[in-house]
Design a protein around this motif. Structure first.
Motif, PDB file in Angstrom:
ATOM      1  N   ASP A  73      11.650 -42.952  87.697  1.00 12.14           N
ATOM      2  CA  ASP A  73      10.963 -43.980  86.924  1.00 12.14           C
ATOM      3  C   ASP A  73      10.999 -43.708  85.424  1.00 12.14           C
ATOM      4  O   ASP A  73      11.152 -44.635  84.626  1.00 12.14           O
ATOM      5  CB  ASP A  73       9.516 -44.149  87.415  1.00 12.14           C
ATOM      6  N   TYR A  74      10.881 -42.435  85.010  1.00 14.27           N
ATOM      7  CA  TYR A  74      10.883 -42.137  83.577  1.00 14.27           C
ATOM      8  C   TYR A  74      12.256 -42.393  82.950  1.00 14.27           C
ATOM      9  O   TYR A  74      12.361 -42.765  81.771  1.00 14.27           O
ATOM     10  CB  TYR A  74      10.419 -40.699  83.309  1.00 14.27           C
ATOM     11  N   ILE A  75      13.320 -42.223  83.740  1.00 14.13           N
ATOM     12  CA  ILE A  75      14.668 -42.519  83.246  1.00 14.13           C
ATOM     13  C   ILE A  75      14.834 -44.029  83.086  1.00 14.13           C
ATOM     14  O   ILE A  75      15.389 -44.508  82.090  1.00 14.13           O
ATOM     15  CB  ILE A  75      15.729 -41.943  84.200  1.00 14.13           C
ATOM     16  N   ILE A  76      14.336 -44.783  84.059  1.00 13.63           N
ATOM     17  CA  ILE A  76      14.435 -46.236  83.992  1.00 13.63           C
ATOM     18  C   ILE A  76      13.645 -46.777  82.806  1.00 13.63           C
ATOM     19  O   ILE A  76      14.059 -47.733  82.140  1.00 13.63           O
ATOM     20  CB  ILE A  76      13.973 -46.855  85.329  1.00 13.63           C
ATOM     21  N   THR A  77      12.504 -46.143  82.492  1.00 12.39           N
ATOM     22  CA  THR A  77      11.754 -46.526  81.292  1.00 12.39           C
ATOM     23  C   THR A  77      12.607 -46.329  80.047  1.00 12.39           C
ATOM     24  O   THR A  77      12.634 -47.192  79.160  1.00 12.39           O
ATOM     25  CB  THR A  77      10.457 -45.701  81.183  1.00 12.39           C
ATOM     26  N   LYS A  78      13.294 -45.209  79.965  1.00 11.97           N
ATOM     27  CA  LYS A  78      14.155 -44.948  78.811  1.00 11.97           C
ATOM     28  C   LYS A  78      15.330 -45.929  78.750  1.00 11.97           C
ATOM     29  O   LYS A  78      15.805 -46.276  77.665  1.00 11.97           O
ATOM     30  CB  LYS A  78      14.661 -43.510  78.841  1.00 11.97           C
ATOM     31  N   ILE A 100      -1.914 -47.515  73.550  1.00 11.85           N
ATOM     32  CA  ILE A 100      -0.633 -48.120  73.171  1.00 11.85           C
ATOM     33  C   ILE A 100       0.322 -47.054  72.630  1.00 11.85           C
ATOM     34  O   ILE A 100       1.534 -47.092  72.872  1.00 11.85           O
ATOM     35  CB  ILE A 100      -0.845 -49.251  72.159  1.00 11.85           C
ATOM     36  N   MET A 101      -0.227 -46.069  71.906  1.00 11.70           N
ATOM     37  CA  MET A 101       0.594 -44.976  71.387  1.00 11.70           C
ATOM     38  C   MET A 101       1.279 -44.204  72.510  1.00 11.70           C
ATOM     39  O   MET A 101       2.395 -43.713  72.344  1.00 11.70           O
ATOM     40  CB  MET A 101      -0.273 -44.022  70.561  1.00 11.70           C
ATOM     41  N   ILE A 102       0.614 -44.101  73.651  1.00 14.27           N
ATOM     42  CA  ILE A 102       1.222 -43.409  74.797  1.00 14.27           C
ATOM     43  C   ILE A 102       2.505 -44.108  75.216  1.00 14.27           C
ATOM     44  O   ILE A 102       3.514 -43.468  75.516  1.00 14.27           O
ATOM     45  CB  ILE A 102       0.219 -43.340  75.966  1.00 14.27           C
ATOM     46  N   GLY A 103       2.487 -45.441  75.222  1.00 13.71           N
ATOM     47  CA  GLY A 103       3.706 -46.181  75.516  1.00 13.71           C
ATOM     48  C   GLY A 103       4.772 -45.966  74.458  1.00 13.71           C
ATOM     49  O   GLY A 103       5.964 -45.839  74.764  1.00 13.71           O
ATOM     50  N   ARG A 104       4.340 -45.894  73.210  1.00 12.69           N
ATOM     51  CA  ARG A 104       5.282 -45.724  72.098  1.00 12.69           C
ATOM     52  C   ARG A 104       5.968 -44.358  72.136  1.00 12.69           C
ATOM     53  O   ARG A 104       7.073 -44.192  71.611  1.00 12.69           O
ATOM     54  CB  ARG A 104       4.527 -45.893  70.777  1.00 12.69           C
ATOM     55  N   HIS A 105       5.322 -43.397  72.770  1.00 13.51           N
ATOM     56  CA  HIS A 105       5.841 -42.032  72.818  1.00 13.51           C
ATOM     57  C   HIS A 105       7.252 -41.970  73.402  1.00 13.51           C
ATOM     58  O   HIS A 105       8.060 -41.115  73.014  1.00 13.51           O
ATOM     59  CB  HIS A 105       4.897 -41.156  73.649  1.00 13.51           C
ATOM     60  N   THR A 106       7.583 -42.885  74.305  1.00 15.05           N
ATOM     61  CA  THR A 106       8.912 -42.862  74.930  1.00 15.05           C
ATOM     62  C   THR A 106      10.019 -43.189  73.940  1.00 15.05           C
ATOM     63  O   THR A 106      11.188 -42.930  74.223  1.00 15.05           O
ATOM     64  CB  THR A 106       8.996 -43.868  76.096  1.00 15.05           C
ATOM     65  N   ARG A 107       9.674 -43.777  72.789  1.00 16.03           N
ATOM     66  CA  ARG A 107      10.681 -44.151  71.797  1.00 16.03           C
ATOM     67  C   ARG A 107      10.679 -43.234  70.582  1.00 16.03           C
ATOM     68  O   ARG A 107      11.451 -43.425  69.656  1.00 16.03           O
ATOM     69  CB  ARG A 107      10.441 -45.598  71.321  1.00 16.03           C
ATOM     70  N   ASN A 125       8.426 -41.835  59.534  1.00 17.30           N
ATOM     71  CA  ASN A 125       8.581 -42.304  60.905  1.00 17.30           C
ATOM     72  C   ASN A 125       7.236 -42.612  61.544  1.00 17.30           C
ATOM     73  O   ASN A 125       7.103 -43.560  62.319  1.00 17.30           O
ATOM     74  CB  ASN A 125       9.333 -41.260  61.736  1.00 17.30           C
ATOM     75  N   GLU A 126       6.236 -41.797  61.226  1.00 15.19           N
ATOM     76  CA  GLU A 126       4.901 -42.028  61.754  1.00 15.19           C
ATOM     77  C   GLU A 126       4.373 -43.389  61.310  1.00 15.19           C
ATOM     78  O   GLU A 126       3.775 -44.130  62.097  1.00 15.19           O
ATOM     79  CB  GLU A 126       3.960 -40.913  61.285  1.00 15.19           C
ATOM     80  N   LYS A 127       4.599 -43.720  60.035  1.00 15.31           N
ATOM     81  CA  LYS A 127       4.150 -45.030  59.522  1.00 15.31           C
ATOM     82  C   LYS A 127       4.879 -46.161  60.230  1.00 15.31           C
ATOM     83  O   LYS A 127       4.281 -47.197  60.554  1.00 15.31           O
ATOM     84  CB  LYS A 127       4.375 -45.122  58.019  1.00 15.31           C
ATOM     85  N   LYS A 128       6.177 -45.981  60.494  1.00 18.19           N
ATOM     86  CA  LYS A 128       6.937 -47.012  61.204  1.00 18.19           C
ATOM     87  C   LYS A 128       6.368 -47.234  62.599  1.00 18.19           C
ATOM     88  O   LYS A 128       6.278 -48.371  63.073  1.00 18.19           O
ATOM     89  CB  LYS A 128       8.414 -46.614  61.293  1.00 18.19           C
ATOM     90  N   GLN A 129       5.991 -46.134  63.258  1.00 20.82           N
ATOM     91  CA  GLN A 129       5.418 -46.258  64.601  1.00 20.82           C
ATOM     92  C   GLN A 129       4.127 -47.074  64.559  1.00 20.82           C
ATOM     93  O   GLN A 129       3.907 -47.962  65.398  1.00 20.82           O
ATOM     94  CB  GLN A 129       5.124 -44.864  65.190  1.00 20.82           C
ATOM     95  N   ARG A 165       0.884 -51.862  75.778  1.00 18.90           N
ATOM     96  CA  ARG A 165       1.448 -50.526  76.005  1.00 18.90           C
ATOM     97  C   ARG A 165       2.872 -50.627  76.547  1.00 18.90           C
ATOM     98  O   ARG A 165       3.759 -49.854  76.151  1.00 18.90           O
ATOM     99  CB  ARG A 165       0.571 -49.737  76.975  1.00 18.90           C
ATOM    100  N   ALA A 166       3.111 -51.579  77.433  1.00 22.45           N
ATOM    101  CA  ALA A 166       4.469 -51.785  77.952  1.00 22.45           C
ATOM    102  C   ALA A 166       5.418 -52.225  76.840  1.00 22.45           C
ATOM    103  O   ALA A 166       6.552 -51.743  76.740  1.00 22.45           O
ATOM    104  CB  ALA A 166       4.448 -52.812  79.081  1.00 22.45           C
ATOM    105  N   LEU A 167       4.961 -53.119  75.970  1.00 19.79           N
ATOM    106  CA  LEU A 167       5.796 -53.592  74.868  1.00 19.79           C
ATOM    107  C   LEU A 167       6.108 -52.475  73.879  1.00 19.79           C
ATOM    108  O   LEU A 167       7.159 -52.489  73.225  1.00 19.79           O
ATOM    109  CB  LEU A 167       5.100 -54.738  74.132  1.00 19.79           C
TER     110      LEU A 167
END
Length: 253
Positions: A73-78, A100-107, A125-129, A165-167
């Motif tokens: 599942d984590y690969i499919i998320t990526k 929401i930040m937890i979702g952003r962590h994958t990127r 980069n932090e500001k962009k996130q 979070r998904a977005l």
């Protein structure tokens, strides 16, 4: 239109029970496609196959031309698939922003090296996130709650946070499992408006939903499952008029 998701001849067997058989579904880029059917029809099982929770007994799943069948599942998320669940799965003791930040962590590409030895790049980069997350919160109309604990939100707003979070993973394909279940008429219409805005932004969405009034005019196409088999497909109007669907899902007059 360009194909994004393609499911070919998927079959899922649990012990002696065939939960899905002969499933063939396509989602094109920029579409909202629905999956409907009675309880127990296999809709959530199909989502679990797409997202890697289950490996299908037979068949194949492709995303953007790449086979993802049986990947973790984590690969499919990526690879670019994100989902929500029938019941919100938030970290109730964290704020909306943190969830929401937890979702952003994958990127995120930063690591301890960049934060220590490249502090200016790290801060940029932090500001962009944060900018990306704030845009998502505005889109879901939850920016006023960003420092609230998730546990303090109404059920309807918790559903919005889960979508946000998904977005945040920047998905190519968003899977929504009954996003308006348990909501009142006003909350349902607000979610509908949000989904319209997501489509206008070019998001591709595969959605499970029971409310036929909700899906009319929203889905581009939909597929109908019953007892694990695919019995119909077409526009919402075509599906609503299909005798097999009337019998299996909508009920006879």
């Amino acid at each position: 239109m360009e194909e994004l998701l393609k499911i070919i001849d998927v079959k899922q067997v649990f012990g002696g029970l065939t939960a899905l058989q002969g499933i063939n579904i396509t989602v094109n880029k920029g579409e909202i496609v629905g999956i409907i059917g009675p309880n127990g029809a296999g809709k959530t099982t199909l989502f679990n196959i797409i997202t890697g929770f289950y490996k299908p007994t037979e068949g194949h799943v492709y995303l953007d031309g790449k086979e993802i069948t049986g990947k973790h599942d984590y690969i499919i998320t990526k690879y670019g698939i994100a989902r929500t669940f029938q019941n919100p799965r938030l970290f109730k003791k964290l704020t909306v922003l943190d969830n929401i930040m937890i979702g952003r962590h994958t990127r995120r590409k930063e690591n301890i090296f960049s934060s220590v030895f490249l502090p200016r790049t790290f801060r940029t980069n932090e500001k962009k996130q944060i900018d990306v997350i704030e845009d998502i919160m505005r889109l879901l109309e939850i920016e006023q709650f960003k420092y609230y604990l998730a546990s303090g939100l109404s059920y309807g707003y918790q559903r919005r946070v889960e979508i946000a979070r998904a977005l945040a993973t920047e998905p190519k394909l968003l899977l929504l499992d009954e996003p308006v279940a348990g909501m009142n008429e006003q909350e349902t219409e607000e979610i509908r408006s949000i989904l319209v805005r997501l489509k206008e932004r070019g998001y591709s969405i595969l959605l499970i939903e029971h409310d036929m009034n909700f899906v009319m005019g929203l889905y581009d196409r939909e597929y109908v499952l019953n007892f694990g088999r695919q019995i119909a497909e077409g526009t919402p109007a075509e599906v609503k008029a299909n005798p097999l669907v009337i019998e299996a899902y909508l009920g006879k007059e």
